[in-house]
Motif scaffolding. Structure first.
Motif, PDB file in Angstrom:
ATOM      1  N   VAL A  85       1.516  -1.054  -0.274  1.00  0.00           N
ATOM      2  CA  VAL A  85      -0.087   0.290  -0.588  1.00  0.00           C
ATOM      3  C   VAL A  85       0.716   1.147  -0.102  1.00  0.00           C
ATOM      4  N   LEU A  86       1.669   1.458   0.667  1.00  0.00           N
ATOM      5  CA  LEU A  86       2.322   2.954   0.797  1.00  0.00           C
ATOM      6  C   LEU A  86       4.075   2.640  -1.102  1.00  0.00           C
ATOM      7  N   ILE A  92       0.920   8.552  -5.519  1.00  0.00           N
ATOM      8  CA  ILE A  92       0.861  10.024  -5.823  1.00  0.00           C
ATOM      9  C   ILE A  92       1.247  10.889  -5.094  1.00  0.00           C
ATOM     10  N   SER A  93       1.896  11.635  -5.924  1.00  0.00           N
ATOM     11  CA  SER A  93       2.517  13.222  -6.135  1.00  0.00           C
ATOM     12  C   SER A  93       1.919  13.494  -4.789  1.00  0.00           C
ATOM     13  N   ASN A 106      -3.830   2.538  10.080  1.00  0.00           N
ATOM     14  CA  ASN A 106      -2.598   1.555   9.558  1.00  0.00           C
ATOM     15  C   ASN A 106      -1.205   2.744   9.436  1.00  0.00           C
ATOM     16  N   ILE A 107      -1.802   3.828   8.305  1.00  0.00           N
ATOM     17  CA  ILE A 107      -0.974   4.912   8.125  1.00  0.00           C
ATOM     18  C   ILE A 107      -1.918   6.039   7.612  1.00  0.00           C
ATOM     19  N   PHE A 108      -0.536   7.043   8.698  1.00  0.00           N
ATOM     20  CA  PHE A 108      -1.455   8.717   8.301  1.00  0.00           C
ATOM     21  C   PHE A 108      -1.204   9.185   7.491  1.00  0.00           C
ATOM     22  N   CYS A 109      -1.473  10.111   6.404  1.00  0.00           N
ATOM     23  CA  CYS A 109      -1.172  11.379   5.299  1.00  0.00           C
ATOM     24  C   CYS A 109      -1.206  12.675   5.070  1.00  0.00           C
ATOM     25  N   ASP A 121     -10.724  13.905  -5.613  1.00  0.00           N
ATOM     26  CA  ASP A 121     -10.408  12.994  -6.431  1.00  0.00           C
ATOM     27  C   ASP A 121      -8.635  12.201  -6.060  1.00  0.00           C
ATOM     28  N   ILE A 122      -8.053  12.787  -4.669  1.00  0.00           N
ATOM     29  CA  ILE A 122      -7.078  12.536  -4.279  1.00  0.00           C
ATOM     30  C   ILE A 122      -7.271  11.288  -3.170  1.00  0.00           C
TER      31      ILE A 122
END
Length: 159
Positions: A85-86, A92-93, A106-109, A121-122
């Motif tokens: 997943v990472l 995704i820029s 699990n992941i924080f963006c 959209d992102i």
């Protein structure tokens, strides 16, 4: 590896470099009343010790049209999919930061977008990644604190 000892001159050099990574060593030397060669040697030692890792450039994203910031918590179907997943997230820029975390997500963006439509959209791109169960988004209303120096000075006081 032995702990690298920083003295007050090193602290002052780091302080100036954090403020502006492009400041010439000659300017630092003049302010600290030392030679530019001394500044160069000390910076090189800190680089060799791994204390300084490269330098960075700070962009004004608002002026570039990317003033919308959101934080997206990612829930995975299975934690064994984290690496996969990472790798997809990295494609995704507009995702500028991603952390593997404990707790709720699990992941924080962190994402940067032009506006809410662009952010949607992102986020949909994130939702479409295989292995992501769902996401939860928080919109940043304002970045109130972004201060690298406070932590650095706190660390210096502990040394």
């Amino acid at each position: 590896m032995a702990k690298f000892k920083l003295d007050e001159i090193d602290h002052q050099i780091l302080d100036m470099l954090i403020e502006n990574t492009r400041v010439p060593f000659t300017d630092i030397a003049k302010k600290l009343l030392i030679s530019a060669g001394t500044v160069h040697v000390r910076v090189k030692k800190m680089e060799d010790a791994g204390i300084i890792k490269g330098s960075s450039l700070t962009l004004d994203y608002k002026k570039l049209g990317y003033s919308f910031i959101a934080y997206v918590g990612v829930f995975l179907k299975n934690t064994s999919q984290t690496k996969f997943v990472l790798e997809r997230i990295n494609e995704i820029s507009n995702v500028t930061v991603a952390h593997i975390t404990t707790g709720k997500f699990n992941i924080f963006c962190k994402i940067r977008a032009k506006n809410t439509e662009h952010a949607k959209d992102i986020i949909f791109k994130l939702d479409d990644i295989e292995g992501i169960y769902r996401t939860e988004t928080m919109i940043s209303l304002e970045e109130s604190i972004n201060d690298k120096k406070r932590l650095m000075h706190s660390i210096f006081s502990e040394l």
